[in-house]
Motif scaffolding. Structure first.
Motif, PDB file in Angstrom:
ATOM      1  N   SER A  57       5.769   7.409  -1.504  1.00  0.00           N
ATOM      2  CA  SER A  57       6.245   6.043  -1.314  1.00  0.00           C
ATOM      3  C   SER A  57       5.400   5.392  -0.224  1.00  0.00           C
ATOM      4  O   SER A  57       4.841   6.061   0.639  1.00  0.00           O
ATOM      5  CB  SER A  57       7.728   6.026  -0.963  1.00  0.00           C
ATOM      6  OG  SER A  57       8.024   6.998  -0.007  1.00  0.00           O
ATOM      7  N   PHE A  58       5.313   4.081  -0.290  1.00  0.00           N
ATOM      8  CA  PHE A  58       4.434   3.328   0.589  1.00  0.00           C
ATOM      9  C   PHE A  58       5.197   2.242   1.316  1.00  0.00           C
ATOM     10  O   PHE A  58       6.257   1.805   0.877  1.00  0.00           O
ATOM     11  CB  PHE A  58       3.292   2.695  -0.221  1.00  0.00           C
ATOM     12  CG  PHE A  58       2.425   3.702  -0.912  1.00  0.00           C
ATOM     13  CD1 PHE A  58       1.367   4.293  -0.251  1.00  0.00           C
ATOM     14  CD2 PHE A  58       2.659   4.068  -2.229  1.00  0.00           C
ATOM     15  CE1 PHE A  58       0.563   5.228  -0.877  1.00  0.00           C
ATOM     16  CE2 PHE A  58       1.869   4.997  -2.865  1.00  0.00           C
ATOM     17  CZ  PHE A  58       0.818   5.580  -2.185  1.00  0.00           C
ATOM     18  N   ARG A  59       4.618   1.815   2.433  1.00  0.00           N
ATOM     19  CA  ARG A  59       5.149   0.687   3.200  1.00  0.00           C
ATOM     20  C   ARG A  59       4.052  -0.360   3.330  1.00  0.00           C
ATOM     21  O   ARG A  59       2.870  -0.045   3.278  1.00  0.00           O
ATOM     22  CB  ARG A  59       5.556   1.143   4.595  1.00  0.00           C
ATOM     23  CG  ARG A  59       6.774   2.005   4.616  1.00  0.00           C
ATOM     24  CD  ARG A  59       7.200   2.270   6.030  1.00  0.00           C
ATOM     25  NE  ARG A  59       8.391   3.086   6.028  1.00  0.00           N
ATOM     26  CZ  ARG A  59       8.755   3.863   7.014  1.00  0.00           C
ATOM     27  NH1 ARG A  59       8.012   3.928   8.097  1.00  0.00           N
ATOM     28  NH2 ARG A  59       9.845   4.573   6.938  1.00  0.00           N
ATOM     29  N   PRO A  73       0.853   5.086   3.305  1.00  0.00           N
ATOM     30  CA  PRO A  73       1.878   6.062   2.924  1.00  0.00           C
ATOM     31  C   PRO A  73       3.033   6.086   3.914  1.00  0.00           C
ATOM     32  O   PRO A  73       2.833   5.983   5.123  1.00  0.00           O
ATOM     33  CB  PRO A  73       1.129   7.405   2.931  1.00  0.00           C
ATOM     34  CG  PRO A  73      -0.300   7.043   2.796  1.00  0.00           C
ATOM     35  CD  PRO A  73      -0.462   5.705   3.450  1.00  0.00           C
ATOM     36  N   GLU A  74       4.240   6.237   3.385  1.00  0.00           N
ATOM     37  CA  GLU A  74       5.440   6.256   4.220  1.00  0.00           C
ATOM     38  C   GLU A  74       5.449   7.460   5.160  1.00  0.00           C
ATOM     39  O   GLU A  74       6.103   7.452   6.195  1.00  0.00           O
ATOM     40  CB  GLU A  74       6.681   6.284   3.323  1.00  0.00           C
ATOM     41  CG  GLU A  74       7.954   5.920   4.017  1.00  0.00           C
ATOM     42  CD  GLU A  74       9.090   5.778   3.028  1.00  0.00           C
ATOM     43  OE1 GLU A  74       9.379   6.761   2.324  1.00  0.00           O
ATOM     44  OE2 GLU A  74       9.683   4.696   2.975  1.00  0.00           O
ATOM     45  N   SER A  75       4.696   8.500   4.815  1.00  0.00           N
ATOM     46  CA  SER A  75       4.649   9.701   5.657  1.00  0.00           C
ATOM     47  C   SER A  75       3.886   9.463   6.954  1.00  0.00           C
ATOM     48  O   SER A  75       3.977  10.269   7.883  1.00  0.00           O
ATOM     49  CB  SER A  75       3.995  10.860   4.890  1.00  0.00           C
ATOM     50  OG  SER A  75       2.668  10.520   4.527  1.00  0.00           O
ATOM     51  N   LEU A  76       3.131   8.369   7.040  1.00  0.00           N
ATOM     52  CA  LEU A  76       2.388   8.054   8.256  1.00  0.00           C
ATOM     53  C   LEU A  76       3.210   7.110   9.124  1.00  0.00           C
ATOM     54  O   LEU A  76       4.010   6.326   8.624  1.00  0.00           O
ATOM     55  CB  LEU A  76       1.053   7.385   7.918  1.00  0.00           C
ATOM     56  CG  LEU A  76       0.090   8.163   7.022  1.00  0.00           C
ATOM     57  CD1 LEU A  76      -1.163   7.347   6.771  1.00  0.00           C
ATOM     58  CD2 LEU A  76      -0.254   9.498   7.630  1.00  0.00           C
ATOM     59  N   SER A  77       2.988   7.185  10.417  1.00  0.00           N
ATOM     60  CA  SER A  77       3.634   6.241  11.323  1.00  0.00           C
ATOM     61  C   SER A  77       2.569   5.342  11.937  1.00  0.00           C
ATOM     62  O   SER A  77       1.409   5.720  12.051  1.00  0.00           O
ATOM     63  CB  SER A  77       4.410   6.982  12.417  1.00  0.00           C
ATOM     64  OG  SER A  77       3.544   7.825  13.143  1.00  0.00           O
ATOM     65  N   THR A  78       2.969   4.132  12.308  1.00  0.00           N
ATOM     66  CA  THR A  78       2.007   3.188  12.887  1.00  0.00           C
ATOM     67  C   THR A  78       2.032   3.293  14.398  1.00  0.00           C
ATOM     68  O   THR A  78       3.063   3.582  15.004  1.00  0.00           O
ATOM     69  CB  THR A  78       2.336   1.745  12.466  1.00  0.00           C
ATOM     70  OG1 THR A  78       3.654   1.433  12.883  1.00  0.00           O
ATOM     71  CG2 THR A  78       2.203   1.556  10.979  1.00  0.00           C
ATOM     72  N   THR A 159      -5.227  -2.214  -2.086  1.00  0.00           N
ATOM     73  CA  THR A 159      -4.050  -2.886  -1.488  1.00  0.00           C
ATOM     74  C   THR A 159      -4.406  -3.802  -0.336  1.00  0.00           C
ATOM     75  O   THR A 159      -3.529  -4.497   0.173  1.00  0.00           O
ATOM     76  CB  THR A 159      -3.017  -1.859  -1.013  1.00  0.00           C
ATOM     77  OG1 THR A 159      -3.561  -1.077   0.060  1.00  0.00           O
ATOM     78  CG2 THR A 159      -2.587  -0.930  -2.148  1.00  0.00           C
ATOM     79  N   PHE A 160      -5.652  -3.839   0.109  1.00  0.00           N
ATOM     80  CA  PHE A 160      -6.040  -4.663   1.238  1.00  0.00           C
ATOM     81  C   PHE A 160      -6.067  -6.139   0.841  1.00  0.00           C
ATOM     82  O   PHE A 160      -6.649  -6.504  -0.170  1.00  0.00           O
ATOM     83  CB  PHE A 160      -7.431  -4.250   1.726  1.00  0.00           C
ATOM     84  CG  PHE A 160      -7.899  -5.009   2.927  1.00  0.00           C
ATOM     85  CD1 PHE A 160      -7.624  -4.539   4.193  1.00  0.00           C
ATOM     86  CD2 PHE A 160      -8.596  -6.212   2.789  1.00  0.00           C
ATOM     87  CE1 PHE A 160      -8.056  -5.237   5.301  1.00  0.00           C
ATOM     88  CE2 PHE A 160      -9.021  -6.903   3.895  1.00  0.00           C
ATOM     89  CZ  PHE A 160      -8.744  -6.421   5.151  1.00  0.00           C
TER      90      PHE A 160
END
Length: 164
Positions: A57-59, A73-78, A159-160
Motif C-alpha cells: 500500500s502507498f501514501r 510505500p506505506e512501509s517507509l516513514s518520512t 507517480t511524480f
C-alpha cells in the motif's frame, strides 16, 4: 470297466487342480505384496498452502515547499531534514529516498542519461545502488534533486507530479 483306473484318474485330476490353485495363489500373493509396497512408498497427497505476497500500500507525499507530490510505500516513514529537503526511511533507519530543492545546485558529475518526469525533462545520474534525478520545476525557479534506490525508479517515474 474297472473302477481302479477311474479312481486313479480322479485322484490325479484333483491333485492337478490343487497344484494349479497353489500356483495361482502365489501369483496373487506376489501382486498383493508389490501393491502394498507401492502404497507405502508413494507419498500421500497433501494440500500445499498458497502463499501470496501482500499487495503493497502507498501514501501520497506532497511537498508544498518544493512543489511536487508522489507516492511512496506505506512501509517507509518520512523525515523532514529542513524546509527544502526530506527523506523516506525504512524500518532499519536507512534512507531509501531523499529530495532537496534549491535555487541553484552544482553539477556533481556528468549525467548518465536523460529522464522525463511529469512531461519535464531532467538529468539522471546513476551510481552503484542509487539514482539521482535533477530536474527544473516548470513554474518555479528551483532545481529539484531526488535520490532513490534503483528499486524505486518505476514508482518515482509513474507517480511524480509537479504542483504549484
Amino acid at each position: 470297466m474297472k473302477k481302479g483306473p477311474l479312481i486313479l484318474l480322479g485322484v490325479l485330476i484333483t491333485i492337478l487342480f490343487f497344484i494349479l490353485g497353489m500356483q495361482f495363489g502365489k501369483r496373487v500373493q506376489t501382486a498383493d505384496e508389490a501393491l502394498q509396497l507401492l502404497l507405502t512408498i508413494a507419498p500421500s497427497p497433501s494440500i500445499l498452502p498458497v502463499t501470496q505476497k501482500p499487495i503493497p500500500s502507498f501514501r501520497l507525499f506532497d511537498s508544498t515547499t518544493c512543489g511536487f507530490s508522489m507516492l511512496y510505500p506505506e512501509s517507509l516513514s518520512t523525515k523532514k531534514i529542513s524546509s527544502n529537503s526530506g527523506a523516506f526511511i525504512d524500518e532499519t533507519s536507512n534512507s531509501v529516498m531523499s529530495f532537496t530543492c534549491n535555487e541553484e545546485m552544482p553539477v556533481v558529475s556528468e549525467a548518465t542519461s536523460s529522464v522525463t518526469l511529469d512531461d519535464v525533462d531532467g538529468i539522471e545520474y546513476l551510481s552503484n545502488d542509487t539514482n539521482t534525478i535533477r530536474i527544473e520545476h516548470p513554474t518555479r525557479e528551483t532545481t529539484l534533486s531526488i535520490t532513490f534506490e534503483i528499486a524505486y525508479r518505476t514508482l518515482v517515474e509513474r507517480t511524480f507530479i509537479f504542483t504549484e
